[in-house]
Motif scaffolding. Structure first.
Motif, short mmCIF file in Angstrom:
data_model
loop_
_atom_site.label_atom_id
_atom_site.label_comp_id
_atom_site.label_asym_id
_atom_site.label_seq_id
_atom_site.Cartn_x
_atom_site.Cartn_y
_atom_site.Cartn_z
N THR A 81 45.68 98.88 77.80
CA THR A 81 45.88 97.45 77.59
C THR A 81 47.11 97.22 76.72
OG1 THR A 81 44.27 97.46 75.76
CG2 THR A 81 43.46 96.79 77.94
N ARG A 98 43.38 93.44 79.69
CA ARG A 98 44.27 94.16 80.60
C ARG A 98 45.10 93.16 81.41
NH1 ARG A 98 46.01 99.06 83.18
NH2 ARG A 98 47.39 98.24 84.80
N PRO A 170 44.02 98.03 87.24
CA PRO A 170 43.25 98.14 85.99
C PRO A 170 42.27 99.30 86.10
CG PRO A 170 42.38 96.36 87.33
CD PRO A 170 43.56 96.90 88.09
#
Length: 376
Positions: A81, A98, A170
């Motif tokens: 992140t 994220r 992600p």
């Protein structure tokens, strides 16, 4: 030309005490682990153990097995992140933060690999589609991703392919990676797949920027626009602070830099006692401001690193004062404290007490230990 606006000045000690309070480092907090992880906007997790030691320094009665259990239940997870580095987040923040961080350091990292030529001829949309299918079929290691993607683009740099997949999607580091005293190699799947059956809400899009500004100030304030940009890896956040200005208080530091804060956030007296604290390498306390002098004295800048290796650190009177090491042998554990300067007898006693507390929380019961002071 309008005169420059002046605000109340917060000295270095006042900023230090305010930040330590937000960071739960003035006194052990009674928060639950998920609440603490969300309050702190995640825990730096470049290595596997720092999140555990970060919470041990902050929470009353913390036990590492409890964080490990939350990772197994998928209520918290490890994911890239802020600053394009690995953090431990709750399921909700793993998705939201994220998404917020994507257009900053994560996209810049991808652009760097593109500029180096390792992805010449690679269709990034197609790469993301293929990588998603692979990691959602089952978690894949970066090596497995490279091997599966390379036949589609044989001229590409293999490492660039797996880095691109990590930047485009992600991807959560699935357990047992990061579990206490267990661990495992990095294996990746998407947040959609990993959190489908988790104990926490994970659906949704990127975090709201204005709300994240408020959360950042709650965890790291008072702070400047550049401070928040250093924390998250985004740029051009000034307009968000301007939108929020009517809801915030404004201060300035001793150099005249404008600082923002929440009206009801704690700002303790600068003489508030700050007990010693043992922190892990990469702790966000040391990484989340452009101007780190509120915690890191200017003459100690760079002392927490040797080459590419970051050291565990300890605080005295709220400031960086040395590093520490842990040698966990089969028969005995030794915690070594290395102050950067001479410490008083009282500070040595307080550090020993904090080291004892840390060992009680983080090492098996019944294993004998030593606490040693060393010089560099």
């Amino acid at each position: 030309m309008a005169p420059k606006t002046t605000h109340p000045v917060l000295g270095a000690r006042a900023l230090n005490r305010a930040t330590l309070d937000r960071q739960l480092l003035l006194r052990p907090a009674s928060l639950g682990i998920p609440e603490a992880v969300e309050h702190l906007l995640g825990l730096q997790a470049q290595n596997t153990k720092p999140p555990y030691y970060a919470l041990a320094a902050r929470l009353e009665g913390f036990r590492p097995e409890r964080l490990s259990a939350l990772m197994e239940s998928r209520a918290v997870a490890r994911i890239v992140t802020m600053r394009s580095t690995v953090h431990t987040h709750t399921a909700r923040d793993a998705v939201a933060l994220r998404g917020l961080a994507q257009p900053g350091a994560i996209d810049r990292e991808l652009a760097l690999f593109v500029s180096r030529g390792g992805l010449d001829g690679v269709d990034l949309d197609r790469l993301a589609e293929l990588a998603r299918a692979l990691v959602e079929e089952r978690p894949r290691t970066p090596k497995e991703l490279r091997e599966e993607l390379l036949p589609h683009w044989p001229a590409a740099d293999p490492q660039s392919l797996s880095v691109a997949a990590r930047c485009l999607l992600p991807l959560v580091q699935v357990t047992p990676r990061g579990l206490w005293e267990r661990g495992g190699q990095v294996a990746l799947t998407t947040t959609d797949r990993w959190f489908a059956d988790s104990d926490g809400p994970a659906a949704g899009g990127p975090a709201d920027l204005d709300e994240t500004v408020l959360r950042y100030l709650g965890a790291f304030g008072p702070a400047s626009v550049k401070d928040m940009q250093a924390w998250c890896g985004l740029t051009r956040l000034g307009p968000a602070f301007e939108r929020l200005r009517p809801r915030l208080l404004a201060f300035q530091d001793e150099r005249g830099t404008e600082l923002f804060d929440l009206p009801d956030a704690p700002r303790p007296d600068e003489d508030t006692p700050a007990p010693p604290r043992l922190l892990p390498e990469f702790d966000n306390l040391l990484l989340s401001h452009a101007d780190r002098t509120r915690v890191v004295p200017a003459d100690l800048r760079g002392r927490t690193w040797s080459g590419n290796q970051a050291h565990r650190v300890f605080l005295l009177d709220g400031l960086l004062a040395g590093i520490w090491h842990l040698d966990e042998g089969k028969e005995r554990t030794t915690l070594t404290l290395e102050p950067f300067a001479r410490v008083t007898r009282a500070d040595r006693a307080a550090l020993t007490t904090e080291a004892e507390r840390t060992l009680r929380l983080m090492t098996p019961a019944g294993v004998p230990h030593d606490i040693v002071f060393a010089t560099r």
